[in-house]
Design an enzyme around this catalytic site. Sequence first.
Site, PDB file in Angstrom:
ATOM      1  N   LYS A 190       0.917  -1.144  -0.064  1.00  0.00           N
ATOM      2  CA  LYS A 190      -0.036  -0.041  -0.044  1.00  0.00           C
ATOM      3  C   LYS A 190       0.943   1.284  -0.092  1.00  0.00           C
ATOM      4  O   LYS A 190       2.108   1.155   0.466  1.00  0.00           O
ATOM      5  CB  LYS A 190      -0.594   0.014   1.423  1.00  0.00           C
ATOM      6  CG  LYS A 190      -2.320   0.685   0.996  1.00  0.00           C
ATOM      7  CD  LYS A 190      -3.143   0.043   0.280  1.00  0.00           C
ATOM      8  CE  LYS A 190      -4.658   0.805   0.095  1.00  0.00           C
ATOM      9  NZ  LYS A 190      -5.467  -0.151  -0.519  1.00  0.00           N
ATOM     10  N   ASP A 194      -6.693   4.200  -4.951  1.00  0.00           N
ATOM     11  CA  ASP A 194      -7.462   4.035  -3.591  1.00  0.00           C
ATOM     12  C   ASP A 194      -7.995   5.476  -3.531  1.00  0.00           C
ATOM     13  O   ASP A 194      -8.375   6.281  -4.403  1.00  0.00           O
ATOM     14  CB  ASP A 194      -6.595   3.762  -2.724  1.00  0.00           C
ATOM     15  CG  ASP A 194      -7.331   3.226  -1.282  1.00  0.00           C
ATOM     16  OD1 ASP A 194      -7.727   2.199  -1.688  1.00  0.00           O
ATOM     17  OD2 ASP A 194      -7.374   4.004  -0.320  1.00  0.00           O
TER      18      ASP A 194
HETATM   19  P1  NAD Z   1     -13.653   7.678  -2.855  1.00  0.00           P
HETATM   20  O1  NAD Z   1     -12.397   8.696  -2.727  1.00  0.00           O
HETATM   21  O2  NAD Z   1     -14.111   7.510  -4.273  1.00  0.00           O
HETATM   22  O3  NAD Z   1     -15.018   7.631  -2.021  1.00  0.00           O
HETATM   23  C1  NAD Z   1     -14.762   7.904  -0.867  1.00  0.00           C
HETATM   24  C2  NAD Z   1     -16.379   8.141  -0.177  1.00  0.00           C
HETATM   25  O4  NAD Z   1     -16.393   8.212   0.978  1.00  0.00           O
HETATM   26  C3  NAD Z   1     -16.712   9.538  -0.711  1.00  0.00           C
HETATM   27  O5  NAD Z   1     -18.155   9.562  -0.898  1.00  0.00           O
HETATM   28  C4  NAD Z   1     -16.356  10.280   0.533  1.00  0.00           C
HETATM   29  O6  NAD Z   1     -17.152  11.391   0.555  1.00  0.00           O
HETATM   30  C5  NAD Z   1     -16.701   9.355   1.746  1.00  0.00           C
HETATM   31  N1  NAD Z   1     -16.468   9.679   3.121  1.00  0.00           N
HETATM   32  C6  NAD Z   1     -15.243  10.205   3.243  1.00  0.00           C
HETATM   33  N2  NAD Z   1     -14.910  10.124   4.616  1.00  0.00           N
HETATM   34  C7  NAD Z   1     -16.160   9.888   5.140  1.00  0.00           C
HETATM   35  C8  NAD Z   1     -16.773   9.859   6.351  1.00  0.00           C
HETATM   36  N3  NAD Z   1     -16.007  10.050   7.579  1.00  0.00           N
HETATM   37  N4  NAD Z   1     -18.018   9.439   6.744  1.00  0.00           N
HETATM   38  C9  NAD Z   1     -18.816   9.096   5.480  1.00  0.00           C
HETATM   39  N5  NAD Z   1     -18.099   9.031   4.291  1.00  0.00           N
HETATM   40  C10 NAD Z   1     -16.904   9.430   3.881  1.00  0.00           C
HETATM   41  O7  NAD Z   1     -12.798   6.111  -2.429  1.00  0.00           O
HETATM   42  P2  NAD Z   1     -13.235   4.653  -3.084  1.00  0.00           P
HETATM   43  O8  NAD Z   1     -12.214   4.165  -3.825  1.00  0.00           O
HETATM   44  O9  NAD Z   1     -14.793   4.590  -3.006  1.00  0.00           O
HETATM   45  O10 NAD Z   1     -12.938   3.874  -1.666  1.00  0.00           O
HETATM   46  C11 NAD Z   1     -13.885   3.686  -0.490  1.00  0.00           C
HETATM   47  C12 NAD Z   1     -13.330   2.721   0.468  1.00  0.00           C
HETATM   48  O11 NAD Z   1     -13.242   1.313  -0.159  1.00  0.00           O
HETATM   49  C13 NAD Z   1     -11.864   2.980   0.878  1.00  0.00           C
HETATM   50  O12 NAD Z   1     -11.712   2.223   2.065  1.00  0.00           O
HETATM   51  C14 NAD Z   1     -11.062   2.026   0.041  1.00  0.00           C
HETATM   52  O13 NAD Z   1      -9.600   1.758   0.906  1.00  0.00           O
HETATM   53  C15 NAD Z   1     -11.867   0.615  -0.238  1.00  0.00           C
HETATM   54  N6  NAD Z   1     -11.647   0.085  -1.632  1.00  0.00           N
HETATM   55  C16 NAD Z   1     -11.480   0.717  -2.783  1.00  0.00           C
HETATM   56  C17 NAD Z   1     -11.221   0.308  -3.720  1.00  0.00           C
HETATM   57  C18 NAD Z   1     -11.356   0.811  -5.190  1.00  0.00           C
HETATM   58  O14 NAD Z   1     -11.004   0.141  -6.298  1.00  0.00           O
HETATM   59  N7  NAD Z   1     -11.641   1.914  -5.379  1.00  0.00           N
HETATM   60  C19 NAD Z   1     -10.907  -1.262  -3.746  1.00  0.00           C
HETATM   61  C20 NAD Z   1     -10.874  -2.062  -2.486  1.00  0.00           C
HETATM   62  C21 NAD Z   1     -11.242  -1.241  -1.389  1.00  0.00           C
END
Ligand code: NAD
Length: 424
Positions: A113, A153
């Site tokens: 990461k 991410d």
């Molecule tokens: P992103 O940046 O696209 O979206 C994050 C979302 O969470 C946004 O809507 C933001 O406004 C919201 N958010 C942030 N802080 C918050 C809070 N305190 N309370 C409520 N909402 C909040 O990120 P993403 O790529 O969708 O990733 C989201 C999660 O999924 C993360 O934990 C990431 O590690 C995990 N993840 C992502 C992927 C990927 O392919 N993008 C893969 C596996 C896991």
Amino acid sequence: MAQAPVAQAPAENPYDTAVAQFNAVAERIGVDEGLREVLRHCKREFTVNFPVQMDDGSIRVFTGYRVHHNEARGPVKGGLRYAPYVSIDEVRALAMWMTWKCAVAGLPYGGAKGGVVVDPRALSIRELERLTRRFTAEIVMLIGPDEDVPAPDMGTDAQIMAWIMDTYSMMHGHSTPAVVTGKPVPIGGSSGRYEATGRGVMFITQEACRESGRTLEGATVAVQGFGNVGSVAAKLLAENGAKIVAISDARGGIYNERGVGDIGAMMERAPARGFLPDVPGSTRITNEELLEMPVDILIPAAIEGQIHAGNADRVRAKMVIEAANGPTTLEGDRIMEGNGVYVVPDIVANSGGVIVSYFEWVQDLQSFFWEEDEVNQRLERIIKKSFREVASLRNGGGMTLRESAYTLAVQRVVEATRVRGIFP
Ligand code: NAD
């Protein structure tokens, strides 16, 4: 541009959570002490403080990390996060979770990461490009198609992956698409990658409903987060018969018992990725309220540490599908288990992203690209198989799904480490 959270750092140290989860499994399956010591450490940890020239001519120094947890099963793989609260412990935890996630899905990767301590929304696009290119140059000795393959991410996206790929390629004198995944399709990205994590969440929810004798048709769902993962998962779940009654972003959420509306249209009207548009007719709720809604299925898809000792007792969902990484603390998990909540752990629930990243890497290495249907079908096959393996181990051993997923993952990594031996 993906939106970095406006929220603060998670309350509990995620690395403590990750190590405690590992220790519990290692104890249960009797991993010998030497191997435990190997696996509870990250193999390689790199911190860099690097300068970036800002648009006004000033120079700012940023801190970035890249951590490799374990590479027994193959090159390491893991996302790159841009957020103001990124810390070395958060990156370590996320790297360790990637090792287990790749192992449980049967992918030939170890875990990594990275992160940069920055609020990407506070930079201009040119500043973001210079920061990304300089950070890539600083970690260029660590990354590569056979070594370490970053991906998007929180706070990073396909454009940032394109700059990393270009910088790496310029420094090596030839185009190297397989150095990152989650790239735009015209430079070697995979069809279906953007939707992959959310689509995987949908497939896992279908399997979890089947396994627990529930039905997805008409089930009420609350989704925390409207970014890549949350928005796509909500849209696909709605297309498959579920009713999304609550959804949120970092500023709060909306609720409507009849359904919050057309998620696809909301994604198109979103002011930026990660932020909800105005939705007339819905009631405003806080993120805390969303987590406590009386729904069939709760999908935390935002950040770590959201379900914890202070609120887990008030989670009324029958099923929690962990779309975010580490959304539940150890104590939160224990409380939900005691309350009979059916929890699908993150390392299974959100593995769709890394599975399709694996497809992207394979396609780049072969310079042979697949149609989106083929990507989606292969994703469905692998992620559902992984869920069934985890569920069947759980049923045979009286464990939670998290315990059986960790057991399977740790057993696979231990086996690879043992069979390779300790060099020299
Ligand atoms: P992103 O940046 O696209 O979206 C994050 C979302 O969470 C946004 O809507 C933001 O406004 C919201 N958010 C942030 N802080 C918050 C809070 N305190 N309370 C409520 N909402 C909040 O990120 P993403 O790529 O969708 O990733 C989201 C999660 O999924 C993360 O934990 C990431 O590690 C995990 N993840 C992502 C992927 C990927 O392919 N993008 C893969 C596996 C896991």
